[in-house]
Design an enzyme around this catalytic site. Structure first.
Site, PDB file in Angstrom:
ATOM      1  N   ASN A  26       0.670  -1.224   0.002  1.00  0.00           N
ATOM      2  CA  ASN A  26      -0.138  -0.020   0.042  1.00  0.00           C
ATOM      3  C   ASN A  26       0.648   1.315   0.004  1.00  0.00           C
ATOM      4  OD1 ASN A  26       0.677  -0.351   2.782  1.00  0.00           O
ATOM      5  ND2 ASN A  26      -0.879   0.060   3.595  1.00  0.00           N
ATOM      6  N   GLU A  60       4.461  -4.495  11.961  1.00  0.00           N
ATOM      7  CA  GLU A  60       3.494  -3.969  11.663  1.00  0.00           C
ATOM      8  C   GLU A  60       2.564  -4.143  10.892  1.00  0.00           C
ATOM      9  OE1 GLU A  60       3.464  -0.745  12.707  1.00  0.00           O
ATOM     10  OE2 GLU A  60       5.605  -0.329  13.369  1.00  0.00           O
ATOM     11  N   CYS A 117      -3.406   0.615   7.114  1.00  0.00           N
ATOM     12  CA  CYS A 117      -3.608  -0.078   7.950  1.00  0.00           C
ATOM     13  C   CYS A 117      -4.442   0.322   9.171  1.00  0.00           C
ATOM     14  CB  CYS A 117      -2.076  -0.931   8.453  1.00  0.00           C
ATOM     15  SG  CYS A 117      -1.165   0.596   8.412  1.00  0.00           S
ATOM     16  N   GLU A 168       7.825   1.918  14.610  1.00  0.00           N
ATOM     17  CA  GLU A 168       8.734   2.633  13.475  1.00  0.00           C
ATOM     18  C   GLU A 168       8.422   4.230  13.914  1.00  0.00           C
ATOM     19  OE1 GLU A 168       7.095   0.885   9.887  1.00  0.00           O
ATOM     20  OE2 GLU A 168       8.954  -0.419  10.111  1.00  0.00           O
TER      21      GLU A 168
END
Ligand code: NDP
Length: 487
Positions: free
Chosen positions: A152, A249, A283, A461
Site C-alpha cells: 500500500n 507492523e 492499515c 517505527e
C-alpha cells in the site's frame, strides 16, 4: 505504459538480474496492463546479498554517526528532487491517485530519512555511577536487517524501515511486495547516488518464500515486516529459531469515536480520510466509526453528501481523488465484503459496488461505501477489509463506546472526536491502541512513534523509539577502585 527497471534486483551497489528466477509481472491497476516484468531472487542471489551486506555493514558501522547522517541527508534531498518521477512510478505500481502520491509517499519517505539522518549524529548511551566505578552503555548496530514490505505504501515502507536501520549502522536487505516491486529499486539508486557504501541497502524481489527465507536466515539479525496479522505471526515463528529481533507492523480494525459534543464536520473529515484515502488501503484506517446516538443521523447525512462527491477516475489525473484498488485479488475481496454487509443486514447508505470509469473499463475501481445499522459481530465490522468500506455504529456514553471499541484482537490506532478536553484524555488512556488521534485522523509525522498493540504488532517505527528497535545495548562496567576476591 512501461516502467521496466534496468534489472530486477539491487545488490552490492548495482542492478543485477537473476536469470534463473521465475518471472512475474507488475500491473497498472487502472488498466490491468503489464508495466514491468521481473524475476524472483534465487537462493544463490540471496547468498550474494548476504555477503555484500556483511561487507557493507562493516564499512558503514565503522563510519561516525555524523558521516552516516550526511549520506542519509543527501539521500533525503535527492528523494525530494525526484519526487515527481517517484510519484508517477508509485501511482503506476499501486494505482493510488497522483494527488496523493505527490504529497504522501516519497515525500514522507524523504522526511523520514532526513529525520534519522539527524539522529544518526546523536546516538548516545547512558553513564551509570556505581559505588566502585561506573558503567556506560553503547548502542550498537544489530548487523544485517531484513525489511519486508506491503503493497500500500511501497517507498514509504522501504524508507521507514531502512532510515532508522541505516542510521544505527546496520545494513538492510529489503523485499518489496511482489505486487509493488518498483519503487524500492529507486530508493536503492538514490542511496547509492548519495554515497552509501555498496551492500548497505539491497533490494531482492520475491514472494512469500523469499520473505520466509529472510525471516529464518541465520546471518540476519532482525526482520521488520509490514503486512497482515497472519504473515506477521509466520515471520515471528521463523525468526524465533535464530532468536532474531522482530518488528511487526500489522493490520487493524481501528475505531473512531464521535461524541455528541464533537465538531461534526471535522469528525466527518476524519472518517473520510480514515476510510477512503489510498482507496481505503491503509492499515490504521478507522473502519469502525462509533457515533453517539443523538448525532448519528446528522453525521451520516453529512458523510454521504461528501462521499458522493468523491471523484473516482484515472489515477494520473490530478483531479482524481480515488484510484482503483491495487490488484484483482483485492478488488474481489472488497466486493465480497460489500456483498457480505448487505447479506448480514447492514443498511447501505452509499456506494456498495464496483465503479465504472470511462476509458478504464478493466481497472479495479470500487465505490466509496458506507454501511449503517452495523452490528459489532458482522464480518464487515470485525474483519480487516483493506478497501473503502466504512461501518457506522452508534453508542450511548463513554463506557459503552470504550467497551465496544476495545472488543477486538486488533489494536493499531483509534480516533476520538470531542470538544471536552478531559474526556479526550480519558478516552485516549482507556482505548487499546498504539496510536490515538484526538480531533484528527491518520496523521503519521515521522517524529511520532507508530505501531500496534495486541495482534496489530510489536515494536514501533518512527520517532526516537525506532532507534531502540535497530540497535542493541552493550553495558561496559569500569572499576575505579580495588576489586576484592572472596577466596
Ligand atoms: P501480506 O501479509 O500478504 O504481505 C506482506 C509482505 O510479506 C509481502 O512482501 C509478502 O510477500 C510477504 N510475505 C508473505 N508471506 C510471507 C512469509 N511467510 N514470510 C515472510 N514474508 C512473507 O500483506 P499485504 O502485502 O497484502 O498488505 C496488506 C496488509 O498489510 C494488511 O493486512 C495491512 O493491515 C497490513 N499493513 C500494515 C501496516 C502497519 O504499519 N501496521 C501498514 C500497511 C499495511 P508477497 O506480497 O510477495 O507475497
Amino acid at each position: 505504459m512501461r516502467a521496466q527497471p534496468q534489472a530486477s534486483h539491487y545488490v552490492d551497489g548495482a542492478y543485477v538480474e537473476d536469470p534463473e528466477g521465475a518471472a512475474f509481472d507488475s500491473l497498472y491497476p487502472a488498466t490491468g496492463e503489464t508495466i514491468a516484468t521481473l524475476r524472483e531472487a534465487t537462493p544463490g542471489l540471496l547468498d550474494r546479498a548476504i555477503e555484500a551486506a556483511r561487507r557493507g555493514q562493516a564499512e558503514w558501522a565503522a563510519m561516525s554517526g555524523g558521516e552516516r547522517g550526511r549520506v542519509l541527508r543527501r539521500a533525503a534531498d535527492l528523494m525530494r528532487e525526484k519526487n515527481e518521477e517517484l510519484s508517477q512510478l508509485e501511482t503506476l505500481d499501486t494505482g493510488k491517485a497522483i494527488q496523493e502520491t505527490r504529497v504522501a509517499d516519497a515525500a514522507s519517505g524523504a522526511d523520514c530519512i532526513e529525520y534519522f539522518a539527524a539522529l544518526a549524529a546523536d546516538m548516545r548511551g547512558a553513564h551509570i555511577p556505581l559505588p566502585n566505578g561506573f558503567a556506560y552503555t553503547r548502542h550498537e548496530p544489530l548487523g544485517i536487517c531484513a525489511g519486508i514490505g506491503a503493497w500500500n505504501y511501497p517507498i514509504q515502507i522501504a524508507s521507514w524501515k531502512s532510515a532508522p536501520a541505516l542510521a544505527c549502522g546496520n545494513a538492510m536487505i529489503f523485499k518489496p511486495s511482489e505486487v509493488t516491486p518498483l519503487s524500492a529499486l529507486k530508493l536503492a539508486e538514490i542511496y547509492a547516488e548519495a554515497g552509501l557504501p555498496a551492500g548497505v541497502f539491497n533490494v531482492l524481489q520475491g514472494k512469500g518464500a523469499l520473505g520466509a527465507a529472510l525471516s529464518s536466515h541465520p546471518a540476519i539479525a532482525k526482520v521488520s515486516v509490514t503486512g497482515s496479522v497472519g504473515t506477521g505471526a509466520r515471520v515471528m515463528g521463523a525468526a524465533a529459531e535464530t532468536t532474531k529481533h522482530v518488528t511487526l507492523e500489522l493490520g487493524g480494525k481501528s475505531p473512531i469515536l464521535v461524541f455528541a459534543d464533537a465538531d461534526l464536520d471535522a469528525a466527518v473529515s476524519g472518517a473520510i480520510l480514515g476510510n477512503f484515502y489510498s482507496t481505503g488501503q491503509i492499515c490504521s484506517n478507522g473502519t469502525r466509526v462509533f457515533v453517539e446516538k443523538s448525532v448519528r443521523a446528522a453525521f451520516v447525512e453529512k458523510l454521504c453528501e461528501r462521499a458522493k462527491a468523491i471523484r473516482i477516475g484515472d489515477p494520473l489525473d490530478p483531479q482524481t481523488h480515488l484510484g482503483p484498488l491495487v490488484s484483482k485479488a483485492q478488488y474481489d475481496k472488497v466486493l465480497a465484503y460489500m456483498a457480505a454487509g448487505r447479506e448480514e443486514g447492514a443498511t447501505l447508505a452509499c456506494g456498495g459496488g464496483a465503479a465504472k470509469v470511462e476509458g478504464l473499463e478493466n481497472g479495479w475501481f470500487v465505490e466509496p461505501t458506507v454501511f449503517t445499522d452495523v452490528a459489532d459481530a458482522m464480518r464487515i465490522a470485525a474483519e480487516e477489509i483493506f478497501g473503502p468500506v466504512m461501518c457506522v455504529l452508534d453508542f450511548d456514553g463513554e463506557d459503552e463506546a470504550i467497551a465496544r471499541a476495545n472488543a477486538t484482537d486488533f489494536g493499531l490506532a483509534a480516533g476520538i472526536y470531542t470538544r471536552d478536553l478531559s474526556r479526550a484524555h480519558r478516552m485516549a488512556a482507556r482505548v487499546e491502541a498504539g496510536t490515538v488521534w484526538v480531533n484528527a485522523y491518520n496523521l503519521t509525522p515521522v517524529e511520532m512513534p507508530f505501531g500496534g498493540v495486541k495482534r496489530s504488532g510489536i515494536g514501533r517505527e518512527n520517532g526516537r523509539e525506532a532507534l531502540s528497535h535497530y540497535s542493541q545495548v552493550k553495558s561496559v562496567y569500569v572499576a575505579t577502585g580495588p576489586e576484592e576476591a572472596p577466596y
